[in-house]
Write an enzyme that holds these catalytic residues in place. Structure first.
Site, mmCIF file in Angstrom:
data_model
loop_
_atom_site.group_PDB
_atom_site.id
_atom_site.type_symbol
_atom_site.label_atom_id
_atom_site.label_comp_id
_atom_site.label_asym_id
_atom_site.label_seq_id
_atom_site.Cartn_x
_atom_site.Cartn_y
_atom_site.Cartn_z
ATOM 1 N N SER A 138 39.598 48.442 24.452
ATOM 2 C CA SER A 138 40.233 47.341 25.182
ATOM 3 C C SER A 138 41.637 47.128 24.633
ATOM 4 C CB SER A 138 39.424 46.051 25.022
ATOM 5 O OG SER A 138 40.134 44.934 25.525
ATOM 6 N N TYR A 148 35.402 40.220 18.994
ATOM 7 C CA TYR A 148 35.456 41.233 20.050
ATOM 8 C C TYR A 148 36.656 42.160 19.825
ATOM 9 C CZ TYR A 148 35.817 43.273 24.733
ATOM 10 O OH TYR A 148 35.906 44.145 25.783
#
Length: 255
Positions: A138, A148
């Site tokens: 990501s 995350y």
């Protein structure tokens, strides 16, 4: 015919990976938690493209689920040439607001599962002299604002290290770093506010992301960032002091 295994294939980017790989002539092994959704996808994809689609329902947040998929990858009688570590989720909360169970499950899906599955897939690929691992990271990997982001940063660094060790084997490792992408991922209650807050031009389509990722795999690229604007954003984030990027958000995801 080459076979690709795609985790998290029942929706979003995983579903798009399944379609694009099948259209290119790859047989598939599709994995996710929901057997019903996988079976529906398998029937439609197989009917439309003529490839073989194997369904493997497994929960990658659990040891048994990871071992089930690892065993399939290690099966030399049914070789897998491309592993797509796509499965993922985010709590949508800061670390202090999430439960230990939520954090542990996210770590197991985003870190432990790619590590275990890649370890299971590589010996056969190396022995055959060809293959590839594609890790879905990501653009959040460039930020220091959440667990995350930390997990996705680990995935990028893992891919880079792996690519170096695989040099000369005929096997490659690639990480794709999508920006905000219109999938079911951001439809969850804890993440859906991004749909309203971000302008239309900030969003990528699943087709764009998957096409760029698979092109990167074919070229042997180590990292791929779809779209020029996110390439520029990634460069800016890398040059920005982490003290600044940490203040840019405390949520869990940007994929």
């Amino acid at each position: 015919m080459a076979t690709a295994l795609v985790t998290g294939a029942s929706a979003g980017l995983g579903e798009e990976f399944a379609w694009q790989l099948a259209t290119a002539g790859h047989d598939l092994v599709v994995t996710a938690r929901s057997r019903d959704r996988l079976s529906e996808l398998a029937d439609v994809v197989a009917s439309a493209t003529g490839v073989s689609v194997e369904v493997l329902a497994a929960d990658l947040s659990l040891p048994d689920g990871r071992e089930q998929v690892a065993s399939r990858l290690a099966d030399s009688s049914r070789p897998v040439s491309l592993l797509v570590n796509n499965a993922g989720f985010a709590t949508g909360k800061g670390f202090l607001a999430s439960s230990w169970e939520e954090e542990a499950a996210m770590h197991d899906v985003l870190v432990t599962a790619p590590l275990r599955l890649t370890h299971a897939a590589l010996p056969g690929m190396i022995e055959r002299g060809h293959g590839a691992v594609l890790n879905v990271a990501s653009i959040a990997a460039h930020l220091g604002d959440s667990t995350y982001a930390a997990h996705k940063r680990w995935l990028v660094e893992f891919t880079s290290a792996l690519a170096g060790q695989l040099r000369g084997t005929g096997v490659t490792a690639t990480a794709v770093l999508p920006g905000m992408t219109r999938t079911e991922f951001h439809s969850k209650p804890t993440l859906e506010h991004y749909r309203a807050e971000l302008p239309e031009f900030a969003w990528l389509s699943a087709e764009q992301v998957v096409s760029a990722a698979l092109t990167g795999v074919r070229r042997g690229a180590v990292t791929v960032t779809p779209s020029v604007r996110y390439q520029a954003a990634g460069t800016l984030a890398r040059l920005t002091p982490k003290a600044v990027t940490r203040r840019m958000g405390s949520m869990g995801s940007r994929r």
